[in-house]
Design a protein around this motif. Structure first.
Motif, PDB file in Angstrom:
ATOM      1  N   GLU A 249       0.874  -1.176   0.000  1.00  0.00           N
ATOM      2  CA  GLU A 249       0.000   0.000   0.000  1.00  0.00           C
ATOM      3  C   GLU A 249       0.913   1.228   0.000  1.00  0.00           C
ATOM      4  OE1 GLU A 249      -2.378  -1.219   3.405  1.00  0.00           O
ATOM      5  OE2 GLU A 249      -1.621   0.470   4.566  1.00  0.00           O
ATOM      6  N   GLU A 266      -5.150   8.545   4.147  1.00  0.00           N
ATOM      7  CA  GLU A 266      -6.038   7.679   4.938  1.00  0.00           C
ATOM      8  C   GLU A 266      -5.529   6.237   4.951  1.00  0.00           C
ATOM      9  OE1 GLU A 266      -9.731   7.514   2.442  1.00  0.00           O
ATOM     10  OE2 GLU A 266      -8.727   9.149   1.425  1.00  0.00           O
ATOM     11  N   THR A 267      -5.967   5.517   5.963  1.00  0.00           N
ATOM     12  CA  THR A 267      -5.630   4.099   6.060  1.00  0.00           C
ATOM     13  C   THR A 267      -6.354   3.370   4.939  1.00  0.00           C
ATOM     14  OG1 THR A 267      -5.862   4.505   8.400  1.00  0.00           O
ATOM     15  CG2 THR A 267      -5.512   2.213   7.746  1.00  0.00           C
ATOM     16  N   GLU A 269      -8.572   0.801   3.482  1.00  0.00           N
ATOM     17  CA  GLU A 269      -9.617  -0.036   4.083  1.00  0.00           C
ATOM     18  C   GLU A 269      -9.381  -1.500   3.782  1.00  0.00           C
ATOM     19  OE1 GLU A 269     -13.759   1.072   3.779  1.00  0.00           O
ATOM     20  OE2 GLU A 269     -13.146   3.165   3.544  1.00  0.00           O
ATOM     21  N   ARG A 270      -9.893  -2.357   4.639  1.00  0.00           N
ATOM     22  CA  ARG A 270      -9.754  -3.792   4.443  1.00  0.00           C
ATOM     23  C   ARG A 270     -11.102  -4.463   4.589  1.00  0.00           C
ATOM     24  NH1 ARG A 270      -4.276  -5.430   7.748  1.00  0.00           N
ATOM     25  NH2 ARG A 270      -2.979  -3.788   6.850  1.00  0.00           N
ATOM     26  N   THR A 271     -11.307  -5.514   3.851  1.00  0.00           N
ATOM     27  CA  THR A 271     -12.518  -6.295   4.011  1.00  0.00           C
ATOM     28  C   THR A 271     -12.163  -7.754   3.752  1.00  0.00           C
ATOM     29  OG1 THR A 271     -14.784  -6.630   3.229  1.00  0.00           O
ATOM     30  CG2 THR A 271     -13.216  -5.985   1.592  1.00  0.00           C
ATOM     31  N   ILE A 287     -15.746   1.103  -3.535  1.00  0.00           N
ATOM     32  CA  ILE A 287     -16.246   1.622  -2.255  1.00  0.00           C
ATOM     33  C   ILE A 287     -16.286   3.149  -2.237  1.00  0.00           C
ATOM     34  CG2 ILE A 287     -15.624  -0.411  -0.900  1.00  0.00           C
ATOM     35  CD1 ILE A 287     -13.131   1.271   0.039  1.00  0.00           C
ATOM     36  N   LYS A 437     -10.076   5.265  -4.339  1.00  0.00           N
ATOM     37  CA  LYS A 437     -10.332   4.559  -3.082  1.00  0.00           C
ATOM     38  C   LYS A 437      -9.739   3.166  -3.153  1.00  0.00           C
ATOM     39  CE  LYS A 437     -13.103   6.318   0.190  1.00  0.00           C
ATOM     40  NZ  LYS A 437     -12.799   6.197   1.603  1.00  0.00           N
ATOM     41  N   LEU A 439      -8.725  -0.561  -1.503  1.00  0.00           N
ATOM     42  CA  LEU A 439      -9.319  -1.539  -0.594  1.00  0.00           C
ATOM     43  C   LEU A 439      -8.526  -2.838  -0.683  1.00  0.00           C
ATOM     44  CD1 LEU A 439     -11.907  -2.442   1.109  1.00  0.00           C
ATOM     45  CD2 LEU A 439     -12.802  -3.291  -1.063  1.00  0.00           C
TER      46      LEU A 439
END
Ligand code: ASP
Length: 612
Positions: A249, A266-267, A269-271, A287, A437, A439
């Protein structure tokens, strides 16, 4: 000397300087006794002014579009400045010129908005490449390449080339094969990726390898696929998933900064894969917007961990009296923000949209959650307002929203709902072009079941390790399934991989995994995929052998370089970012390849062509 300056270089401060420029004739504009010529090269456009004396010469040697011209003259301040051009304050008062080469009339105009169609531009790609939009794309590609290399270099990665003439590497596609003349009857495969080589480099101790490398996959092509494409391919030793996620990242954020000037602070995001499928119906969700799916009914074997959530839904998974829902395996809903006032015409159009063969649904159920809090639906006969509000609540519908409900077979319905969500996201302007964005999608299933072949296949590739706590499940269960339709009940269906994808704006831009590095586990994996010992030895004996000589724990990732460029460049098509791309049938229409080869070549290869 052909030139002293480029066509993008001269400014007002250069006024009075004698210069020589060389480039291509963009336009010729004659005004009475003087002529203006726009001269173009890679760096820009400069206006040339031919005075009366030279005009006569021009009559004798007329210039045409795309002629290659050398002009000598003096830099002058323009009376009529053009603020849109970096060189717009000056022009060159030409004293001498020479036509270095003529040009036939190009088959389309070499301008930003060209009159050339796709096919024509591909046939004359060398002319298309002269156009600014294409040039800008290649410049962006180079900027991304450079940024990636700088980041990786600064982090201790080493570029090591791996061979192109290899043996099949399974990435789930068909191989391109190359016959060997020196080993008649035998074939190389072109790498689908350098996967096994980068793992062998880890065994050799070359921690932190990278390569910006061509990969070859003989797939049916969609708009965003090419038979040969480029990956930023990376591998590291002594790493866990978290190390890889952080490192890469970092790389993408660095590229954002260098190439687009974006501070992505920003961090990321994770899913989990399961959450992504549950919430967006898709394992590469966009997202940038919400419109999350309400799961009203799903087959009991899927999303085991979600059954609780589902049974809390007032609609439940059982019958409701409405046959379309009752008979469906799956019922899913999305809330389209602020669209409760859609007209009949608009909702009919949406129904037609989901009925198109690409989507293939039977129909669409509507529920208008009016701004005043009342509900109105196409299924009012079967549901009371309270129930309808529960349906709306399942997908977080608010007063003012239009709720769309799809019902049918699990996989198809989930995909259709996801496609509909993306389409509406686009129509409503929620997928903003300049918003990026990222992810991480984690915890993919290790296996997928190929029902037609009645066997397990590796979801990522066969070198991906299972979650450590599930190694036992893998080793202690027999992979064979008696009844193919029961595969969801097999413990293998629930084994999760140490694999991760990076998703950008709804596109998978990278994927990788922590690898298996023990011979016995790798053998077990091959066996689970239906490979007997002989086949394992034949295909991957070299890797199994290497794992006996001190293979370190390792893992890596590969980014789709072409796609990353196209997203950063705001285009749907990766072709626009490849200098010499192939068309949808895998043809290079410029050089006309693939093509037949000479009999002599067949003879040398000892191959006889016998097409079926
Ligand atoms: N070789 C994999 C691919 O091409 C990436 C990886 O696992 O590093 O998708």
């Amino acid at each position: 000397m052909y030139r002293t300056h480029t066509c993008g270089q001269l400014r007002l401060a250069d006024a009075g300087t004698n210069v020589t420029l060389a480039g291509w004739v963009q336009t010729v504009r004659k005004f009475g006794s003087i002529t203006f010529v726009d001269l173009r090269d890679r760096y820009g456009i400069t206006q040339l002014l031919f005075n009366e004396t030279l005009n006569q010469q021009l009559d004798e040697q007329p210039l045409g579009r795309e002629f290659v011209l050398q002009a000598i003259g003096t830099v002058h301040e323009r009376s009529n400045k053009n603020a849109n051009m970096p060189t717009g304050d000056i022009e060159i008062l030409v004293s001498e010129f020479k036509i270095l080469n003529k040009s036939a009339v190009p088959p389309f105009t070499i301008q930003d908005d060209t009159d050339g169609g796709d096919d024509l531009r591909m046939k004359y790609r060398y002319l298309d490449l002269r156009r600014n939009p294409v040039k800008r794309n290649l410049e962006l590609r180079y900027a991304v390449n450079r940024a990636a290399r700088n980041y990786l270099h600064d982090n201790g990665f080493m570029d090591i080339e791996t061979p192109f003439l290899i043996k099949s590497t399974p990435e789930g596609a068909r191989d391109f094969v190359v016959p060997s003349r020196m080993n008649a009857g035998q074939f190389y495969a072109l790498p689908q990726s350098p996967q096994t080589f980068k793992q062998l480099l880890m065994v050799s101790g070359y921690d932190r390898y990278y390569q910006v490398v061509k990969c070859f996959r003989d797939e049916d092509l969609r708009a965003d696929r090419q038979p040969e494409f480029t990956q930023i391919d990376c591998e590291m030793c002594f790493v866990e998933q978290e190390d890889i996620l952080k490192m890469f990242e970092g790389m993408i954020k660095y590229i954002f900064k260098q190439v687009k000037g974006i501070d992505y602070t920003e961090t990321v995001e994770r899913t989990t894969w399961e959450d992504a499928m549950w919430t967006y119906g898709n394992d590469k969700p966009d997202i940038r917007f919400g419109m999350k799916i309400g799961n009203l009914k799903v087959p009991s074997t899927i999303f085991l961990s979600r059954q609780q959530e589902l049974s809390n839904s007032p609609l439940g998974v059982g019958g409701t009296g409405f046959a379309v829902f009752d008979n469906a395996e799956t019922v899913l809903a999305i809330a389209v923000p602020g669209c409760a006032e859609y007209t009949r015409k608009q909702t009919d159009e949406l129904t037609e949209w989901v009925k198109r063969p690409q989507i293939g649904m039977q129909g669409l159920v509507f529920l208008k959650y009016n701004a005043d809090g009342t509900v109105k639906s196409s299924v009012d006969k079967f549901f009371n307002p309270e129930q309808l509000k529960h349906i709306a609540a399942s997908c977080k519908g608010q007063p003012g929203d239009l709720i769309l409900i799809l019902a049918g077979r699990e996989e198809k319905t989930r995909k259709a709902t996801s496609d509909l969500r993306m389409e509406l996201g686009k129509r409503l302007g929620l997928r903003k072009e300049n918003e990026f964005k990222l992810l991480w999608v984690l915890d993919f299933p290790l296996f997928e079941y190929a029902e037609e072949e009645n066997r397990w296949v590796a979801r990522h590739h066969p070198f991906t390790s299972p979650k450590p706590e599930q190694i036992g499940t893998m080793i202690n269960n027999n992979p064979v399934i008696e009844n193919a339709a029961d595969y969801l009940n097999h413990p293998y269906s629930n084994i999760k991989a140490n694999a991760y994808d990076m998703v950008l704006n709804g596109n998978e831009i990278g994927g990788g995994s922590i690898r298996i590095f023990q011979r016995d586990l790798q053998e077990k994996m091959f066996a689970a995929l239906g490979m007997d010992e002989e086949e394992q030895q034949h295909k991957f004996g070299f890797l199994l052998g290497a794992f006996e000589y001190g293979a370190p724990p390792h893992g890596g990732i590969a980014f789709g370089f072409d796609r990353l460029c196209s997203i950063l460049g705001g285009s749907e098509s990766i072709r626009d970012f490849i200098a010499f791309p192939k068309n949808n049938s895998g043809r290079d229409v410029m050089i006309d390849a693939p093509s037949v080869i000479d009999q002599k070549q067949f003879d040398e290869l000892q191959i006889k062509l016998d097409l079926k």
